[in-house]
Design a protein around this motif. Structure first.
Motif, short mmCIF file in Angstrom:
data_model
loop_
_atom_site.label_atom_id
_atom_site.label_comp_id
_atom_site.label_asym_id
_atom_site.label_seq_id
_atom_site.Cartn_x
_atom_site.Cartn_y
_atom_site.Cartn_z
N GLU A 1 18.62 26.88 -7.19
CA GLU A 1 17.57 28.28 -7.77
C GLU A 1 17.98 28.23 -8.80
OE1 GLU A 1 16.76 32.41 -5.64
OE2 GLU A 1 18.49 31.87 -4.54
N ALA A 2 18.76 29.08 -9.64
CA ALA A 2 18.82 29.11 -10.85
C ALA A 2 18.74 27.91 -11.69
CB ALA A 2 20.41 29.12 -11.20
N ARG A 3 18.22 26.94 -10.74
CA ARG A 3 17.16 25.78 -12.02
C ARG A 3 16.00 25.48 -11.75
NH1 ARG A 3 20.94 20.58 -11.02
NH2 ARG A 3 19.34 19.57 -12.23
N PHE A 4 16.05 25.96 -11.03
CA PHE A 4 14.14 25.59 -10.30
C PHE A 4 13.48 26.86 -9.73
CE2 PHE A 4 16.20 21.35 -11.00
CZ PHE A 4 15.54 21.11 -11.79
N GLY A 5 14.21 27.68 -9.02
CA GLY A 5 13.83 28.66 -8.74
C GLY A 5 12.84 28.15 -7.08
N ASP A 6 12.60 28.67 -6.52
CA ASP A 6 12.01 28.40 -5.17
C ASP A 6 10.95 28.11 -4.83
OD1 ASP A 6 14.52 28.96 -3.59
OD2 ASP A 6 13.63 31.34 -2.83
N ASP A 7 9.91 27.96 -6.10
CA ASP A 7 8.64 27.26 -5.92
C ASP A 7 9.04 26.10 -6.21
OD1 ASP A 7 7.39 29.64 -5.04
OD2 ASP A 7 6.69 30.26 -7.28
N LYS A 8 9.33 25.39 -7.59
CA LYS A 8 10.18 24.24 -8.41
C LYS A 8 10.80 23.15 -6.62
CE LYS A 8 8.52 25.18 -12.11
NZ LYS A 8 7.18 24.07 -13.04
N LEU A 9 11.36 24.49 -6.08
CA LEU A 9 11.90 23.36 -5.11
C LEU A 9 11.60 22.98 -4.19
CD1 LEU A 9 15.54 25.11 -5.21
CD2 LEU A 9 15.28 23.59 -6.13
N ALA A 10 10.53 23.74 -3.58
CA ALA A 10 9.30 23.50 -2.68
C ALA A 10 8.82 22.72 -3.02
CB ALA A 10 8.56 24.72 -2.50
N GLU A 11 7.84 22.37 -4.90
CA GLU A 11 7.06 21.39 -4.71
C GLU A 11 8.35 20.27 -4.76
OE1 GLU A 11 5.60 19.71 -9.19
OE2 GLU A 11 6.37 22.27 -9.03
N MET A 12 9.08 19.91 -5.21
CA MET A 12 10.27 18.46 -5.31
C MET A 12 9.95 18.12 -3.82
SD MET A 12 13.52 19.73 -7.11
CE MET A 12 13.23 20.66 -8.85
N LEU A 13 9.84 19.62 -2.69
CA LEU A 13 9.97 18.64 -1.32
C LEU A 13 8.98 18.31 -0.64
CD1 LEU A 13 12.29 18.73 1.48
CD2 LEU A 13 10.95 20.96 1.96
N ASP A 14 8.12 18.62 -0.72
CA ASP A 14 6.07 18.31 -1.12
C ASP A 14 6.66 16.89 -1.49
OD1 ASP A 14 5.74 20.42 0.10
OD2 ASP A 14 4.63 21.52 -1.63
N ILE A 15 7.09 16.80 -2.74
CA ILE A 15 6.92 15.33 -3.47
C ILE A 15 7.26 14.49 -3.45
CG2 ILE A 15 7.31 14.25 -5.54
CD1 ILE A 15 7.36 16.72 -7.65
N VAL A 16 8.64 14.23 -1.95
CA VAL A 16 9.33 13.22 -1.46
C VAL A 16 8.11 12.82 0.04
CG1 VAL A 16 11.30 12.81 -0.29
CG2 VAL A 16 12.09 14.28 -2.01
N GLN A 17 7.94 14.14 0.63
CA GLN A 17 7.27 13.58 1.77
C GLN A 17 5.74 13.22 1.38
OE1 GLN A 17 8.80 15.12 4.78
NE2 GLN A 17 9.81 15.43 3.05
N GLU A 18 5.35 13.38 0.80
CA GLU A 18 3.61 12.98 -0.41
C GLU A 18 4.40 11.45 0.00
OE1 GLU A 18 1.67 15.19 -2.73
OE2 GLU A 18 2.04 17.06 -2.22
N CYS A 19 5.29 10.86 -1.18
CA CYS A 19 5.58 9.46 -1.51
C CYS A 19 6.44 8.68 -0.46
CB CYS A 19 6.43 9.85 -3.07
SG CYS A 19 5.49 10.76 -4.68
N ILE A 20 7.08 9.29 -0.24
CA ILE A 20 7.46 8.66 1.26
C ILE A 20 7.40 9.30 2.28
CG2 ILE A 20 10.10 7.73 1.65
CD1 ILE A 20 11.08 8.64 -0.89
#
Length: 153
Positions: free
Chosen positions: A129-148
């Protein structure tokens, strides 16, 4: 990984007949592999017809266990192309100002574990959370779900 052994033998030499020789790991993180890459190596070994009878039983058993784990793991049907696309897109996610970007080990863990919930992303990333914040972490989750996609899991 890089190794030093008595007699200058490699790990492959030891697997194919150098039983009992001492070996020291010099650098265990010289090269990281994704689960997809490990599965490819195991499949290639099998295709090359490496006879189980010529290899130490512990190696044969280990390969069977690793293969079974990979067949049941998240993202088990992912392709190398999907993994590469996922890593590329995750690398583009910018950390908050003054914070560190994703480390290679974190990228590989995200790909290998294929998180489906935000709490799993928190478990994989140090100080998420300190490095990315919730929005960026949710974006990462979306990327993983879309790509795989889940149908490969």
């Amino acid at each position: 990984a890089r190794y030093a052994s008595e007699g200058g033998r490699t790990p492959e030499d030891l697997l194919h007949g150098g039983v009992g020789e001492k070996m020291e790991v010099l650098d265990s993180f010289e090269s990281l592999l994704t689960n997809v890459e490990v599965a490819e190596v195991l499949r290639d070994n099998k295709k090359q017809g490496q006879e189980d009878a010529r290899r130490p039983p512990v190696v044969v058993e280990m390969e069977k266990r690793v293969s079974k784990y990979l067949a049941e793991s998240p993202g088990k049907g992912a392709t190398r192309e999907q993994v590469e696309a996922t890593i590329k897109r995750l690398e583009e996610v910018e950390p908050l100002e003054g914070q560190s970007c994703l480390k290679m080990t974190e990228l590989y863990n995200l790909v290998n574990l294929r998180p489906t919930q935000l709490v799993e992303v928190y478990a994989v990333l140090a100080n998420a959370e300190a490095r990315f914040g919730d929005d960026k972490l949710a974006e990462m989750l979306d990327i993983v779900q879309e790509c795989i996609p889940s149908d490969s899991a």
